[in-house]
Design a protein around this motif. Structure first.
Motif, PDB file in Angstrom:
ATOM      1  N   LEU A 183     -50.549 -64.735 -66.369  1.00 10.53           N
ATOM      2  CA  LEU A 183     -50.856 -64.185 -67.691  1.00 10.53           C
ATOM      3  C   LEU A 183     -49.693 -64.420 -68.652  1.00 10.53           C
ATOM      4  O   LEU A 183     -49.912 -64.797 -69.811  1.00 10.53           O
ATOM      5  N   LYS A 184     -48.480 -64.230 -68.191  1.00 10.09           N
ATOM      6  CA  LYS A 184     -47.324 -64.473 -69.063  1.00 10.09           C
ATOM      7  C   LYS A 184     -47.298 -65.926 -69.534  1.00 10.09           C
ATOM      8  O   LYS A 184     -47.045 -66.197 -70.708  1.00 10.09           O
ATOM      9  N   GLN A 185     -47.570 -66.847 -68.619  1.00  3.99           N
ATOM     10  CA  GLN A 185     -47.590 -68.268 -68.998  1.00  3.99           C
ATOM     11  C   GLN A 185     -48.712 -68.549 -69.981  1.00  3.99           C
ATOM     12  O   GLN A 185     -48.533 -69.268 -70.965  1.00  3.99           O
ATOM     13  N   PHE A 186     -49.867 -67.962 -69.730  1.00  2.00           N
ATOM     14  CA  PHE A 186     -51.012 -68.112 -70.625  1.00  2.00           C
ATOM     15  C   PHE A 186     -50.644 -67.628 -72.033  1.00  2.00           C
ATOM     16  O   PHE A 186     -50.856 -68.335 -73.029  1.00  2.00           O
ATOM     17  N   LEU A 187     -50.084 -66.432 -72.122  1.00  2.16           N
ATOM     18  CA  LEU A 187     -49.723 -65.866 -73.429  1.00  2.16           C
ATOM     19  C   LEU A 187     -48.622 -66.672 -74.102  1.00  2.16           C
ATOM     20  O   LEU A 187     -48.642 -66.874 -75.323  1.00  2.16           O
ATOM     21  N   SER A 188     -47.663 -67.138 -73.327  1.00  2.00           N
ATOM     22  CA  SER A 188     -46.588 -67.962 -73.888  1.00  2.00           C
ATOM     23  C   SER A 188     -47.150 -69.254 -74.470  1.00  2.00           C
ATOM     24  O   SER A 188     -46.716 -69.688 -75.550  1.00  2.00           O
ATOM     25  N   ASN A 189     -48.118 -69.853 -73.793  1.00  2.00           N
ATOM     26  CA  ASN A 189     -48.749 -71.070 -74.307  1.00  2.00           C
ATOM     27  C   ASN A 189     -49.517 -70.796 -75.597  1.00  2.00           C
ATOM     28  O   ASN A 189     -49.465 -71.591 -76.542  1.00  2.00           O
ATOM     29  N   ILE A 190     -50.220 -69.688 -75.622  1.00  2.00           N
ATOM     30  CA  ILE A 190     -50.955 -69.301 -76.837  1.00  2.00           C
ATOM     31  C   ILE A 190     -49.971 -69.130 -77.982  1.00  2.00           C
ATOM     32  O   ILE A 190     -50.185 -69.638 -79.092  1.00  2.00           O
ATOM     33  N   PHE A 191     -48.879 -68.419 -77.722  1.00  2.00           N
ATOM     34  CA  PHE A 191     -47.905 -68.187 -78.790  1.00  2.00           C
ATOM     35  C   PHE A 191     -47.269 -69.492 -79.259  1.00  2.00           C
ATOM     36  O   PHE A 191     -47.099 -69.708 -80.464  1.00  2.00           O
ATOM     37  N   ALA A 192     -46.934 -70.355 -78.323  1.00  2.00           N
ATOM     38  CA  ALA A 192     -46.306 -71.632 -78.686  1.00  2.00           C
ATOM     39  C   ALA A 192     -47.233 -72.453 -79.581  1.00  2.00           C
ATOM     40  O   ALA A 192     -46.770 -73.162 -80.480  1.00  2.00           O
ATOM     41  N   TYR A 193     -48.519 -72.344 -79.362  1.00  2.00           N
ATOM     42  CA  TYR A 193     -49.480 -73.121 -80.134  1.00  2.00           C
ATOM     43  C   TYR A 193     -49.824 -72.449 -81.467  1.00  2.00           C
ATOM     44  O   TYR A 193     -49.652 -73.042 -82.530  1.00  2.00           O
ATOM     45  N   TYR A 194     -50.311 -71.220 -81.413  1.00  2.23           N
ATOM     46  CA  TYR A 194     -50.782 -70.551 -82.628  1.00  2.23           C
ATOM     47  C   TYR A 194     -49.661 -69.893 -83.423  1.00  2.23           C
ATOM     48  O   TYR A 194     -49.795 -69.687 -84.624  1.00  2.23           O
ATOM     49  N   GLY A 195     -48.577 -69.542 -82.767  1.00  2.80           N
ATOM     50  CA  GLY A 195     -47.480 -68.873 -83.457  1.00  2.80           C
ATOM     51  C   GLY A 195     -46.796 -69.737 -84.497  1.00  2.80           C
ATOM     52  O   GLY A 195     -46.153 -69.235 -85.405  1.00  2.80           O
ATOM     53  N   ARG A 196     -46.946 -71.035 -84.408  1.00  2.00           N
ATOM     54  CA  ARG A 196     -46.307 -71.945 -85.355  1.00  2.00           C
ATOM     55  C   ARG A 196     -47.163 -72.206 -86.591  1.00  2.00           C
ATOM     56  O   ARG A 196     -46.736 -72.852 -87.536  1.00  2.00           O
ATOM     57  N   VAL A 197     -48.403 -71.711 -86.580  1.00  2.00           N
ATOM     58  CA  VAL A 197     -49.344 -71.977 -87.670  1.00  2.00           C
ATOM     59  C   VAL A 197     -49.245 -70.870 -88.721  1.00  2.00           C
ATOM     60  O   VAL A 197     -49.139 -69.689 -88.391  1.00  2.00           O
ATOM     61  N   HIS A 198     -49.306 -71.261 -89.986  1.00  2.00           N
ATOM     62  CA  HIS A 198     -49.250 -70.279 -91.075  1.00  2.00           C
ATOM     63  C   HIS A 198     -50.421 -69.298 -90.921  1.00  2.00           C
ATOM     64  O   HIS A 198     -51.548 -69.699 -90.630  1.00  2.00           O
TER      65      HIS A 198
END
Length: 174
Positions: free
Chosen positions: A101-116
């Motif tokens: 789950l941590k890896q899943f959430l980290s991947n989500i953040f890495a992808y969507y967290g960079r978007v305005h």
């Protein structure tokens, strides 16, 4: 097992701190929504226990919003809290998470967290999205709570595979 949305939000705030990328309330709410949606698509179970609602700027998790609205458009500088029934005090929300789950959430953040955040909001407003379906229904009749059913979210992500998002990119490598 579903988690408290405030605990998942705190995980994303920790990710933001680690990479020096502040999160506004709008950004956090959208990243949380996409994490929930991808979790439904990948694991067929909800990520968070509290529902998302269709608000003017897109899907919102009310329990998270209530604690971060005070930051307006500024970066969130505090963790979200829950009431600890043993100490009868408010404590930072947390939960047990597997490494998966941590890896899943980290991947989500890495992808969507960079978007305005406005782009994330725009993505949720595309015709036929779960937000759009609930919003359009509310224009015709009452939609109690404006809740976006997990079933709608799951169906949308299964149908699109996330391909619509971010100008044709394949979505988070969750």
């Amino acid at each position: 097992m579903t988690k408290d949305a405030r605990a998942i939000a705190n995980y994303f705030l920790d990710c933001a701190d680690e990479c020096g990328q502040p999160l506004s309330p709008m950004a956090l709410l959208k990243v949380l929504y996409f994490a929930h949606a991808w979790h439904l698509a990948k694991f067929k179970t909800p990520l968070v226990a509290q529902p998302f609602e269709a608000w003017e700027r897109g899907p919102v998790n009310r329990v998270v919003y209530e604690q971060i609205k005070k930051f307006g458009k500024s970066a969130i500088s505090e963790r979200l809290n829950v009431l600890d029934p043993i100490s009868v005090k408010f404590v930072p929300a947390s939960c047990e998470m597997s490494n998966e789950l941590k890896q899943f959430l980290s991947n989500i953040f890495a992808y969507y967290g960079r978007v305005h955040p406005f782009k994330l909001s725009e993505i949720t407003h595309v015709s036929g999205t779960p937000w759009d379906i609930v919003w359009q229904a509310a224009e015709k009749s009452a939609v109690p709570g404006m809740w976006i059913p997990d079933k709608l979210i799951l169906e949308w992500f299964e149908k699109t595979g996330g391909r619509l998002y971010l100008d044709g990119e394949q979505g988070a490598n969750a």
